[in-house]
Design an enzyme around this catalytic site. Structure first.
Site, mmCIF file in Angstrom:
data_model
loop_
_atom_site.group_PDB
_atom_site.id
_atom_site.type_symbol
_atom_site.label_atom_id
_atom_site.label_comp_id
_atom_site.label_asym_id
_atom_site.label_seq_id
_atom_site.Cartn_x
_atom_site.Cartn_y
_atom_site.Cartn_z
ATOM 1 N N ASN A 188 -31.928 -57.477 10.662
ATOM 2 C CA ASN A 188 -32.026 -58.741 9.931
ATOM 3 C C ASN A 188 -33.037 -59.676 10.578
ATOM 4 O O ASN A 188 -33.802 -60.357 9.900
ATOM 5 C CB ASN A 188 -30.663 -59.428 9.891
ATOM 6 C CG ASN A 188 -29.919 -59.134 8.608
ATOM 7 O OD1 ASN A 188 -30.528 -58.737 7.614
ATOM 8 N ND2 ASN A 188 -28.619 -59.297 8.625
ATOM 9 N N HIS A 193 -33.129 -61.521 5.924
ATOM 10 C CA HIS A 193 -31.837 -61.233 5.300
ATOM 11 C C HIS A 193 -31.940 -60.548 3.944
ATOM 12 O O HIS A 193 -31.052 -59.804 3.549
ATOM 13 C CB HIS A 193 -31.021 -62.523 5.181
ATOM 14 C CG HIS A 193 -30.417 -62.946 6.475
ATOM 15 N ND1 HIS A 193 -31.056 -63.790 7.352
ATOM 16 C CD2 HIS A 193 -29.255 -62.599 7.065
ATOM 17 C CE1 HIS A 193 -30.313 -63.949 8.429
ATOM 18 N NE2 HIS A 193 -29.205 -63.248 8.281
ATOM 19 N N GLU A 223 -21.427 -56.021 7.821
ATOM 20 C CA GLU A 223 -22.141 -54.756 7.654
ATOM 21 C C GLU A 223 -21.204 -53.568 7.861
ATOM 22 O O GLU A 223 -21.615 -52.492 8.225
ATOM 23 C CB GLU A 223 -23.354 -54.687 8.603
ATOM 24 C CG GLU A 223 -23.024 -54.617 10.088
ATOM 25 C CD GLU A 223 -23.027 -55.974 10.793
ATOM 26 O OE1 GLU A 223 -22.742 -56.999 10.129
ATOM 27 O OE2 GLU A 223 -23.285 -55.990 12.007
#
Ligand SMILES: [Mg+2]
Length: 320
Positions: A188, A193, A223
């Protein structure tokens, strides 16, 4: 398509009703029954949007039909049932309403009144159905992860509770497969993002073809993903997890500048055993196995066993 069912033993009155409703454009389709038996058959076979039924008929009369139709009424597909009757006694009419009639109309009917009442009840049932549909959609949304379309935490928790109860009662085993995307935070930070979201969607997409209808797949947290494999033991879960790990390796996400990124997942498996009565110890075990998979170098599958989380055969591929 709006379908109206008219149940009336007098042919001439059926014709008058049909003409009145036609002049007001109140239906796309009108079906007509000449007696109660025929009416009942059509109610079941054609699921009309509204039923207009004569009260006084030989054999199966309007009142019996009303009671039968209300008994197996479909809550998701409400159908107004309007009774046509020569009865003028208000108490008798009130009784019909109490039995589930949507309305009563006097015979001989006045066309304008018939039209107005039918239109009113069609409109009522339309809004009622819309409301039912919206509620179902809201119910679905409240149990779904918006980004991936998978089950959300709420649905997963409910399902885990249910599986635990079922296994306690019947002794049928089930397994949970907990996966975490490797180095997602770094990912990320590097790509942003939005690309991170695409990776989440990509990983979620790998699961759809691999699970059975009875299984539950969900996004457990940021995640983390989870699959609840009903009626499955350790062997089945391991085969599944290994296939899943490999299919995530094949996911490609294009990023800005024409580059393509890939990702890997680490997986922890925990199997239900009779001493497990609630989801939390099972989740703790899966978490522990997942931790071992991470510590062992990521991109691998570990199964929790009683002597601790035993590391499974390492995958030959290097982790990314
Ligand atoms: Mg009659």
């Amino acid at each position: 398509v709006t379908t109206i069912l008219v149940i009336e033993d007098s042919e001439s009155q059926r014709g008058e009703i049909r003409e009145a409703l036609r002049s007001a454009c109140l239906f796309d389709r009108i079906i007509e029954a000449r007696d109660g038996i025929d009416g009942l058959r059509m109610m079941l076979a054609e699921s009309p949007d509204l039923v207009l039924c004569d009260l006084e008929m030989p054999g199966l009369d309007g009142e019996k039909l009303l009671r039968m139709s209300r008994k197996d009424a479909d809550a998701e597909h409400p159908t107004p049932f309007i009774v046509l009757t020569a009865v003028t006694d208000p108490a008798r009419r009130a009784q019909l309403l109490q039995q589930g009639a949507s309305d009563t109309i006097s015979k001989p009917f006045h066309a304008a009144e018939l039209i107005a009442r039918v239109a009113l009840h069609l409109e009522l049932v339309r809004t009622q159905r819309e409301l039912i549909q919206k509620n179902q959609e809201l119910e679905r949304l409240s149990r779904t992860d918006a980004l991936t379309g998978l089950a959300n935490r709420r649905q997963i928790d409910e399902r885990l509770e249910r599986e635990c109860r079922r296994s306690q009662r019947y002794g049928s085993p089930f397994a949970i497969v907990l996966a975490d995307i490797d180095d997602f935070k770094t990912f990320n930070d590097v790509h942003g993002h939005l690309v991170g979201d695409q990776v989440l969607v990509g990983v979620a997409g790998t699961m759809h073809d691999m699970v059975r209808d009875t299984d539950c797949i969900g996004r457990f947290g940021g995640e983390e993903f989870i699959v609840i494999l009903s009626n499955n033991d350790r062997d089945g879960a391991e085969v599944f997890a290994e296939r899943w790990r490999r299919s995530v390796e094949r996911v490609r996400v294009p990023v800005e500048g024409g580059a393509i990124v890939s990702t890997t997942i680490s997986i922890g498996i925990a199997c239900w055993s009779p001493e497990i009565a609630t989801p939390s110890p099972l989740l703790r075990r899966a978490d522990e196995a997942l931790y071992t998979a991470k510590a062992g170098g990521r991109n691998q599958v570990c199964v929790y066993s009683k002597v601790g989380a035993i590391k499974d055969e390492d995958s030959s591929e290097s982790s990314s």
